[in-house]
Scaffold this motif. Structure first.
Motif, PDB file in Angstrom:
ATOM      1  N   THR A   1       0.834  -1.198   0.000  1.00  0.00           N
ATOM      2  CA  THR A   1       0.000   0.000   0.000  1.00  0.00           C
ATOM      3  C   THR A   1       0.873   1.254   0.000  1.00  0.00           C
ATOM      4  OG1 THR A   1      -0.103   0.172   2.409  1.00  0.00           O
ATOM      5  CG2 THR A   1      -1.733  -1.240   1.345  1.00  0.00           C
ATOM      6  N   GLU A   2       0.268   2.370  -0.403  1.00  0.00           N
ATOM      7  CA  GLU A   2       1.028   3.626  -0.432  1.00  0.00           C
ATOM      8  C   GLU A   2       1.488   4.010   0.970  1.00  0.00           C
ATOM      9  OE1 GLU A   2       0.663   8.163  -2.228  1.00  0.00           O
ATOM     10  OE2 GLU A   2      -0.889   6.671  -2.624  1.00  0.00           O
ATOM     11  N   LYS A   3       0.666   3.754   1.972  1.00  0.00           N
ATOM     12  CA  LYS A   3       1.033   4.058   3.353  1.00  0.00           C
ATOM     13  C   LYS A   3       2.258   3.253   3.772  1.00  0.00           C
ATOM     14  CE  LYS A   3      -0.835   4.037   8.074  1.00  0.00           C
ATOM     15  NZ  LYS A   3      -2.015   3.710   8.917  1.00  0.00           N
TER      16      LYS A   3
ATOM     17  N   LYS B   1       2.218  -7.324   3.285  1.00  0.00           N
ATOM     18  CA  LYS B   1       0.775  -7.177   3.101  1.00  0.00           C
ATOM     19  C   LYS B   1       0.256  -8.553   2.736  1.00  0.00           C
ATOM     20  CE  LYS B   1      -1.173  -5.578  -0.615  1.00  0.00           C
ATOM     21  NZ  LYS B   1      -1.644  -4.736  -1.732  1.00  0.00           N
TER      22      LYS B   1
ATOM     23  N   GLN C   1      -1.807  -5.596   6.943  1.00  0.00           N
ATOM     24  CA  GLN C   1      -0.550  -4.876   6.795  1.00  0.00           C
ATOM     25  C   GLN C   1       0.326  -5.093   8.033  1.00  0.00           C
ATOM     26  OE1 GLN C   1      -1.136  -0.751   5.611  1.00  0.00           O
ATOM     27  NE2 GLN C   1      -3.067  -1.262   4.597  1.00  0.00           N
TER      28      GLN C   1
END
Length: 486
Positions: free
Chosen positions: A223-225, A387, A392
């Motif tokens: 994920t971008e986070k 992930k 996550q």
């Protein structure tokens, strides 16, 4: 008398390539095909399969190099093995030409079925100096050489008196912010700092690690986070992470980086180590097969892993893995094909073997379908990101998930055991920080010892007195003149 190698005359399943797909296809078919009166023949330039997700840990000294490869001969005992390269395929006449790795005469092999499993090679771009200065991380040989190079440069820098040469030796650049690039720079940074702790002539502050990524983010699989967290994590370790940046020139150990998209100069400095991890592409040998190739350079196949052309399925021709454009019915790359990774290759090989065997009896074939379960990455002991099925993870849990997944995915029980023992020993003994010297010239020491020392030059014969010592000559002449006067 010359000896002519003999090859089986039984109906052959020819497997081109011995990586993930080749190894598992041959392993799952060899006994069935042999019992039916045929034979599986595997052709590859190397005598082993490399488990590429372990290459960063091999470079970082956590896994012994030989434990990250799987011997074809040890595990494919009912398969005919030929160390060489397939140079052409005439599928209409069911024959292939093989060039032996030792440079011997070409071999023409008839076959009944052919499996294209040649995998991928490093993708590069026409950047000046890259071929001369860079090193990839696609083979076990590259991982070993990289590990030795980093450790050797630290040792060299410890006695270097030229400030610029010392700075250049302790600067390490990785191009590519995918899984391979991130894991590589993290493992090498960990190893380098451990090596510097043992060398009082080098300070930790002298080490410089630079990660170059052309996109605006790293690791598109997470994920971008999580990607932002990875960048922050690396920067907290002193790694310079340069996004929207590209390598423009690498001539003469000089590194020129440019900003994207305006292409203005971002940085210029020197480095002795340039590691290229900017992606892969299908093995170019597929163009010699005569099979249909799609725009990305891969063999066109259907979900059953059968090679397909303009007029439909091509009988008795199969392909899978990084070299094939396998449709991903669960959603994959933008063009609807599977991502080129080990997770897909291992599963495609098993499905291909089952479908090929079913085709012998005109049984229905089953299409390949696998939803990506996630992604795991390790950044050194107790550090990582993952992930898994939407969950996550980061830090120690992600690191344990990374080791758990790849420990299970490593082919063969024997290799799993060796890798797990490497990890167990490293928990107590740490990384192996011993570099091996002169691997490119192993006979150097012996040749030097066996070469007779040159004989000392013969002493010159005594010259005439006058020429040898003018002063003594003058004394003798003076004595003669005195005697004559008397």
């Amino acid at each position: 008398m010359a000896i002519t190698p003999t090859f089986s005359e039984r109906p052959r399943v020819l497997v081109v390539g011995g990586g993930y797909v080749g190894l598992y296809t041959a392993f799952n078919l060899q006994k069935k095909i042999a019992n039916s009166g045929g034979i599986v023949t595997l052709v590859d330039p190397l005598p082993y399969m490399t488990y590429q997700p372990f290459l960063p840990e091999v470079a970082g000294g956590n896994i012994e190099a030989r434990h990250a490869v799987v011997s074809h001969r040890k595990h494919l005992k009912q398969t005919e093995l030929i160390q060489g390269s397939v140079t052409s395929i005439d599928h209409e006449n069911r024959t292939a030409v093989v060039a032996p790795a030792d440079g011997g005469a070409n071999i023409e092999l008839p076959y009944h079925d052919v499996v294209i499993a040649a995998g991928a090679v490093t993708r590069t771009f026409p950047i000046k100096g890259l071929a001369e200065a860079g090193i990839g991380l696609k083979t076990i040989e590259e991982a070993v050489a990289l590990r030795n190079q980093v450790l050797d440069l630290i040792e060299q820098a410890s006695t270097e008196t030229d400030p610029e040469a010392r700075k250049r030796a302790l600067t390490f650049v990785v191009v590519g912010g995918g899984f391979a690039g991130i894991e590589t720079i993290a493992e090498l940074e960990d190893m380098a700092r451990a090596a510097v702790k043992l060398n009082k002539r080098v300070d930790q502050s002298e080490l410089r690690f630079v990660l170059v990524e052309a996109m605006g983010r790293i690791m598109p699989e997470v994920t971008e986070k999580q990607a932002v967290w990875v960048v922050e994590h690396l920067r907290s370790r002193g790694v310079e992470v340069l996004l929207n940046t590209s390598l423009d020139n690498a001539e003469g150990k000089g590194i020129k980086l440019i900003n994207l998209p305006d292409k203005t100069v971002a940085q210029e400095f020197e480095a002795d180590t340039l590691i290229w991890c900017a992606g892969v592409m299908a093995n170019p040998m597929v163009r010699a097969t005569g099979f249909p190739i799609e725009p990305r350079g891969r063999v066109s196949v259907n979900t059953n892993l059968q090679v397909t052309g303009e007029f439909g399925v091509i009988p008795n021709a199969w392909a899978a893995g990084d070299v094939a454009a396998v449709p991903d019915v669960t959603g994959g790359l933008p063009d609807g094909t599977c991502v080129p990774n080990a997770q897909h290759a291992l599963r495609q090989a098993k499905r291909l073997a089952k479908n090929l065997w079913a085709s012998r009896f005109n049984k229905p074939l089953k299409g390949y379908k696998h939803k990506n379960l996630g992604a795991v990455a390790g950044f050194g002991p107790w550090k990582g990101v993952a992930k898994i099925m939407g969950i996550q993870l980061k830090g120690p849990l992600a690191w344990l998930a990374h080791r758990g997944y790849h420990g299970l995915a490593m082919p063969t029980v024997e290799r799993k055991f060796r890798v797990i023992m490497d990890w167990f020993v490293a928990v107590f003994a740490g990384r192996d920080l011993a570099q091996l010297e002169n691997l490119d010239n192993p006979r150097g020491a012996f040749v030097a010892a066996a070469t007779p020392a040159p004989k000392p030059a013969a002493k010159p014969a005594p010259a005439e007195d006058a020429k040898a010592d003018p002063e003594k000559s003058e004394e003798k002449n003076g004595a003669k003149e005195t005697a004559a006067a008397k």
